[in-house]
Design a protein around this motif. Structure first.
Motif, mmCIF file in Angstrom:
data_model
loop_
_atom_site.group_PDB
_atom_site.id
_atom_site.type_symbol
_atom_site.label_atom_id
_atom_site.label_comp_id
_atom_site.label_asym_id
_atom_site.label_seq_id
_atom_site.Cartn_x
_atom_site.Cartn_y
_atom_site.Cartn_z
ATOM 1 N N VAL A 73 0.857 -1.195 0.000
ATOM 2 C CA VAL A 73 0.000 0.000 0.000
ATOM 3 C C VAL A 73 0.894 1.246 0.000
ATOM 4 N N PRO A 74 0.984 1.954 -1.150
ATOM 5 C CA PRO A 74 1.771 3.189 -1.150
ATOM 6 C C PRO A 74 1.189 4.190 -0.149
ATOM 7 N N PHE A 75 2.064 4.937 0.507
ATOM 8 C CA PHE A 75 1.641 5.878 1.550
ATOM 9 C C PHE A 75 2.421 7.176 1.353
ATOM 10 N N GLY A 76 1.689 8.300 1.176
ATOM 11 C CA GLY A 76 2.349 9.606 1.031
ATOM 12 C C GLY A 76 2.382 10.315 2.370
ATOM 13 N N ALA A 77 1.321 11.100 2.644
ATOM 14 C CA ALA A 77 1.215 11.754 3.952
ATOM 15 C C ALA A 77 0.026 11.217 4.743
ATOM 16 N N GLY A 78 -0.769 10.336 4.124
ATOM 17 C CA GLY A 78 -1.903 9.735 4.847
ATOM 18 C C GLY A 78 -3.050 10.703 5.106
ATOM 19 N N THR A 79 -3.217 11.711 4.237
ATOM 20 C CA THR A 79 -4.311 12.682 4.459
ATOM 21 C C THR A 79 -5.570 12.342 3.653
ATOM 22 N N SER A 80 -5.549 11.239 2.901
ATOM 23 C CA SER A 80 -6.704 10.953 2.047
ATOM 24 C C SER A 80 -7.932 10.620 2.891
ATOM 25 N N LEU A 81 -9.099 10.798 2.285
ATOM 26 C CA LEU A 81 -10.340 10.836 3.064
ATOM 27 C C LEU A 81 -11.286 9.673 2.784
ATOM 28 N N GLY A 139 -6.443 21.348 0.687
ATOM 29 C CA GLY A 139 -6.333 22.018 1.987
ATOM 30 C C GLY A 139 -5.632 21.190 3.033
ATOM 31 N N SER A 140 -4.647 20.392 2.642
ATOM 32 C CA SER A 140 -3.953 19.536 3.597
ATOM 33 C C SER A 140 -2.468 19.600 3.301
ATOM 34 N N HIS A 141 -1.683 19.028 4.188
ATOM 35 C CA HIS A 141 -0.240 18.989 3.978
ATOM 36 C C HIS A 141 0.083 17.633 3.344
ATOM 37 N N CYS A 142 -0.254 17.486 2.073
ATOM 38 C CA CYS A 142 -0.120 16.173 1.438
ATOM 39 C C CYS A 142 1.066 16.161 0.476
ATOM 40 N N THR A 143 1.389 14.984 -0.048
ATOM 41 C CA THR A 143 2.518 14.862 -0.980
ATOM 42 C C THR A 143 2.019 14.960 -2.432
ATOM 43 N N LEU A 144 2.935 15.318 -3.320
ATOM 44 C CA LEU A 144 2.521 15.379 -4.730
ATOM 45 C C LEU A 144 2.281 13.984 -5.299
ATOM 46 N N ALA A 149 -1.885 10.353 -7.290
ATOM 47 C CA ALA A 149 -2.591 9.074 -7.145
ATOM 48 C C ALA A 149 -4.081 9.264 -6.872
ATOM 49 N N THR A 150 -4.469 10.385 -6.259
ATOM 50 C CA THR A 150 -5.899 10.597 -5.973
ATOM 51 C C THR A 150 -6.562 11.534 -6.987
ATOM 52 N N ARG A 151 -5.819 12.041 -7.945
ATOM 53 C CA ARG A 151 -6.296 13.034 -8.926
ATOM 54 C C ARG A 151 -6.871 14.250 -8.184
ATOM 55 N N ALA A 152 -6.026 14.814 -7.329
ATOM 56 C CA ALA A 152 -6.458 15.867 -6.404
ATOM 57 C C ALA A 152 -6.662 17.204 -7.112
ATOM 58 N N SER A 153 -7.385 18.075 -6.436
ATOM 59 C CA SER A 153 -7.441 19.476 -6.894
ATOM 60 C C SER A 153 -7.543 20.377 -5.674
ATOM 61 N N GLY A 154 -8.137 21.541 -5.828
ATOM 62 C CA GLY A 154 -8.177 22.479 -4.712
ATOM 63 C C GLY A 154 -8.863 23.754 -5.139
ATOM 64 N N SER A 202 -5.082 6.611 -10.034
ATOM 65 C CA SER A 202 -5.166 5.148 -9.908
ATOM 66 C C SER A 202 -5.013 4.684 -8.452
ATOM 67 N N GLU A 203 -4.800 5.610 -7.538
ATOM 68 C CA GLU A 203 -4.875 5.337 -6.095
ATOM 69 C C GLU A 203 -3.949 4.219 -5.625
ATOM 70 N N GLY A 204 -2.774 4.137 -6.231
ATOM 71 C CA GLY A 204 -1.813 3.125 -5.798
ATOM 72 C C GLY A 204 -2.214 1.708 -6.153
ATOM 73 N N VAL A 208 3.595 2.323 -8.443
ATOM 74 C CA VAL A 208 4.056 3.353 -7.497
ATOM 75 C C VAL A 208 4.720 4.477 -8.286
ATOM 76 N N VAL A 209 4.244 5.690 -8.083
ATOM 77 C CA VAL A 209 4.812 6.861 -8.758
ATOM 78 C C VAL A 209 6.091 7.258 -8.030
ATOM 79 N N THR A 210 7.213 7.278 -8.769
ATOM 80 C CA THR A 210 8.481 7.607 -8.118
ATOM 81 C C THR A 210 9.078 8.923 -8.626
ATOM 82 N N GLY A 419 -15.390 14.447 -6.862
ATOM 83 C CA GLY A 419 -14.749 15.454 -7.706
ATOM 84 C C GLY A 419 -13.246 15.441 -7.544
ATOM 85 N N GLU A 420 -12.755 15.040 -6.339
ATOM 86 C CA GLU A 420 -11.315 15.156 -6.113
ATOM 87 C C GLU A 420 -10.759 14.194 -5.060
ATOM 88 N N HIS A 421 -11.579 13.666 -4.156
ATOM 89 C CA HIS A 421 -11.013 12.837 -3.082
ATOM 90 C C HIS A 421 -10.730 11.415 -3.529
HETATM 91 C C1 LIG Z 1 -8.015 19.010 5.870
HETATM 92 C C2 LIG Z 1 -8.012 18.309 4.559
HETATM 93 C C3 LIG Z 1 -8.315 19.038 3.412
HETATM 94 C C4 LIG Z 1 -8.289 18.405 2.167
HETATM 95 N N1 LIG Z 1 -8.561 19.151 1.058
HETATM 96 C C5 LIG Z 1 -8.502 18.575 -0.161
HETATM 97 C C6 LIG Z 1 -8.754 19.342 -1.331
HETATM 98 O O1 LIG Z 1 -9.060 20.538 -1.275
HETATM 99 N N2 LIG Z 1 -8.652 18.725 -2.523
HETATM 100 C C7 LIG Z 1 -8.314 17.398 -2.629
HETATM 101 O O2 LIG Z 1 -8.214 16.895 -3.746
HETATM 102 N N3 LIG Z 1 -8.091 16.641 -1.533
HETATM 103 C C8 LIG Z 1 -8.164 17.186 -0.305
HETATM 104 N N4 LIG Z 1 -7.922 16.433 0.808
HETATM 105 C C9 LIG Z 1 -7.633 14.991 0.661
HETATM 106 C C10 LIG Z 1 -6.127 14.621 0.575
HETATM 107 O O3 LIG Z 1 -5.312 15.621 1.120
HETATM 108 C C11 LIG Z 1 -5.763 14.327 -0.876
HETATM 109 O O4 LIG Z 1 -6.462 13.165 -1.299
HETATM 110 C C12 LIG Z 1 -4.258 14.107 -1.122
HETATM 111 O O5 LIG Z 1 -4.035 14.073 -2.510
HETATM 112 C C13 LIG Z 1 -3.694 12.864 -0.480
HETATM 113 O O6 LIG Z 1 -2.279 12.956 -0.516
HETATM 114 P P1 LIG Z 1 -1.375 12.154 0.528
HETATM 115 O O7 LIG Z 1 0.057 12.464 0.260
HETATM 116 O O8 LIG Z 1 -1.827 12.409 1.919
HETATM 117 O O9 LIG Z 1 -1.688 10.684 0.081
HETATM 118 P P2 LIG Z 1 -2.072 9.417 0.969
HETATM 119 O O10 LIG Z 1 -3.270 9.691 1.775
HETATM 120 O O11 LIG Z 1 -0.861 8.944 1.686
HETATM 121 O O12 LIG Z 1 -2.428 8.383 -0.193
HETATM 122 C C14 LIG Z 1 -3.549 8.579 -1.001
HETATM 123 C C15 LIG Z 1 -3.632 7.492 -2.077
HETATM 124 O O13 LIG Z 1 -2.556 7.644 -2.975
HETATM 125 C C16 LIG Z 1 -1.733 6.484 -3.009
HETATM 126 N N5 LIG Z 1 -0.352 6.970 -3.132
HETATM 127 C C17 LIG Z 1 0.290 7.850 -2.331
HETATM 128 N N6 LIG Z 1 1.518 8.103 -2.825
HETATM 129 C C18 LIG Z 1 1.644 7.356 -3.961
HETATM 130 C C19 LIG Z 1 2.681 7.177 -4.916
HETATM 131 N N7 LIG Z 1 3.845 7.832 -4.836
HETATM 132 N N8 LIG Z 1 2.460 6.323 -5.945
HETATM 133 C C20 LIG Z 1 1.290 5.656 -6.074
HETATM 134 N N9 LIG Z 1 0.279 5.789 -5.190
HETATM 135 C C21 LIG Z 1 0.458 6.643 -4.152
HETATM 136 C C22 LIG Z 1 -2.042 5.736 -1.736
HETATM 137 O O14 LIG Z 1 -1.858 4.338 -1.866
HETATM 138 C C23 LIG Z 1 -3.512 6.077 -1.545
HETATM 139 O O15 LIG Z 1 -4.310 5.237 -2.335
HETATM 140 C C24 LIG Z 1 -7.965 17.020 2.074
HETATM 141 C C25 LIG Z 1 -7.680 16.286 3.233
HETATM 142 C C26 LIG Z 1 -7.699 16.916 4.462
HETATM 143 C C27 LIG Z 1 -7.379 16.097 5.686
#
Ligand SMILES: Cc1cc2nc3c(=O)[nH]c(=O)nc-3n(C[C@H](O)[C@H](O)[C@H](O)COP(=O)(O)OP(=O)(O)OC[C@H]3O[C@@H](n4cnc5c(N)ncnc54)[C@H](O)[C@@H]3O)c2cc1C
Length: 464
Positions: A73-81, A139-144, A149-154, A202-204, A208-210, A419-421
């Protein structure tokens, strides 16, 4: 569920110690930290946590896990929801947060190459003196890597796009340890299947994205923020729809409903604001362009009951407002001490936004739920936080039921469950409803082709 894997004293653990040393660990506290993300699913301990530092280490570890069929299970900062990092089949939590090198910044082409553990805050700090920035800002302290992996936005997606539009290419380690590169440095390419887009989101579960190659943007000449408060939720939503339909190029347009605004005022000590539905806006461009956009938006909002349109050109005030907006998730939770929150992530076509938000809010009230809404409304995306008391029997189940109702309404309006989580564990049941069985079967064949032994983040995205 398959039987949990017992690693100690399994061949994988001892072989991995050969190249990772004590960076692969079975320490109980570290396993606990990797047992869940920021969500309400019950935690599961991984058998071990590996802190990798290079692509080669990721490749060797995946080859090993592939051979022994151990989940990873790939783990970045663990902020996913949505339960994404919860190792439901145990195995190894692969922590990439130590891969934090910024490998290239190409100012002329406005792109960069980074490792996946870099956060957007670190990247922007690095870029600040070069007149460029990276706009995608969850809005979190997450990794790129996690964002890819989550197709995030903001908040900036309405103008600069989501991570999908800002990734040019990737280095990916596949489930069996092979390393591939996708995409490239050009702004466009018509050169075969778009593997970059396949791995984005693709959510890991596929690899694994390196390394990540990102598009950068120039810091605009002028920026200003505005805040406008409304008598009604409807007025704010209708204003947003009109701003978007008029094509005004706002950089950010974010909605906080009255309950969320009350929470933000208390949490972020925002003085001079009323606990009413509020739009936070930002304009980017030339000095004249920014003023023109703000005037046009002011005229639209006043036509929908918006009052007290306030400008903030001063950087300190702008940062204070946007910090309050970014902290709204924590403000919402703090609104009811002792409560937890389920956060929805519905996104609908902009023309259906009023029906989606107003309907969901009034249904929640009728059913006796306290909810607060924060929305990237310019994209038709909103998060309705459903607060529940974890000590009250049945409260979590009732909150899940409300969550499902909000998502169902969004789907009925032609929207998406996320939409983004992302999907993770929490939205799996909606995937088939949204895409249909044939499209889901194609997704499963892709998973089967790239991860035939099913070791990559098993149990996520699909109900197996
Ligand atoms: C307060 C708060 C606000 C937030 N606001 C937003 C927002 O505005 N927009 C938004 O999109 N999200 C938001 N999020 C959700 C979260 O921050 C995002 O989903 C973020 O992209 C997750 O990044 P992470 O580094 O914490 O990943 P993790 O939670 O560690 O991992 C998320 C997923 O990605 C996979 N993964 C991680 N790193 C890799 C890698 N290198 N290669 C392959 N797979 C990998 C993991 O296996 C897991 O499936 C918020 C969360 C919180 C707590």
């Amino acid at each position: 569920m398959t039987t949990p894997v017992a690693l100690e004293p399994d061949a994988v653990l001892s072989a991995a110690r050969g190249f990772l040393g004590d960076r692969i660990t079975t320490n109980a506290a570290i396993r606990e930290q990797h047992s869940r993300g920021e969500d309400s699913s019950p935690p599961t301990l991984p058998d071990a946590v590996a802190f990798v530092e290079t692509t080669e280490e990721v490749s060797r570890l995946l080859a090993l896990c592939h051979r022994h069929e151990v989940p990873v299970v790939p783990f970045g900062a663990g902020t996913s929801l949505e339960g994404h990092v919860n190792p439901v089949r145990r195995g190894i939590s692969l922590d990439l947060s130590r891969m934090t090198r910024i490998l290239e910044v190409n100012a002329e082409d406005m792109d960069c190459l980074i490792e996946p553990g870099v956060t957007r805050q670190q990247l922007n700090e690095h870029l600040r003196d070069q007149g460029m920035f990276f706009p995608v800002d969850p809005g979190s302290h997450c990794t790129l890597g996690g964002m890819v992996a989550t197709r995030a936005s903001g908040t900036n997606a309405v103008r600069y796009g989501t991570i999908r539009e800002n990734v040019l290419g990737l280095e990916v380690v596949l489930a069996d340890g092979r390393v591939i590169e996708t995409g490239g440095r050009t702004r466009k390419a018509a050169n075969g299947y778009d593997l970059t887009r396949l791995f984005v989101g693709s959510e890991g579960t596929l690899g694994v994205v390196t390394k990540v190659r990102l598009r950068l943007h120039g810091i605009p000449e002028a920026m200003s923020s505005a805040v406008v408060q409304f008598e009604t939720l409807e007025g704010a939503v209708r204003s947003t729809i009109e701003v978007m339909q008029m094509g005004i190029p706002v950089a950010r347009i974010e909605l906080l409903d009255d309950d969320m605004m009350a929470a933000a005022i208390a949490y972020s000590k925002l003085e001079g604001y009323q606990p009413r539905t509020t739009l936070f806006l930002e304009f980017h461009g030339s000095e004249a362009g920014v003023q023109e956009q703000a005037k046009a938006v002011e005229a639209i909002t006043s036509g929908h009951g918006g009052a007290g349109f306030r400008w903030a050109t001063d950087a300190e005030e702008r940062n204070r407002l946007w910090k309050a907006r970014h902290d709204s998730y924590w403000a919402g939770i703090a609104a009811k001490p002792g409560h937890k929150a389920l956060t929805t992530d519905v996104c609908v076509p902009i023309s259906r936004l009023a029906e989606a938000i107003l309907g969901a809010k009034s249904e929640a009230k009728e059913l006796g739920h306290f909810t607060c809404i924060v929305g990237h409304v310019g994209d038709g995306n909103f998060h309705q936080m459903v607060l529940y008391d974890p000590t009250e029997p049945g409260a979590l189940e009732r909150a899940w039921d409300m969550d499902k109702r909000i998502v169902s309404r969004g789907l009925d309006l032609g929207g998406t469950c996320s939409g983004e989580h992302g999907i993770g564990l929490g939205k799996r049941e909606f995937l088939e409803r949204e895409h249909g069985p044939e499209a889901l079967a194609v997704m499963r064949s892709l998973k089967q082709a790239l991860d035939p032994k099913g070791i990559m983040n098993p149990g996520k995205m699909f109900r197996n």
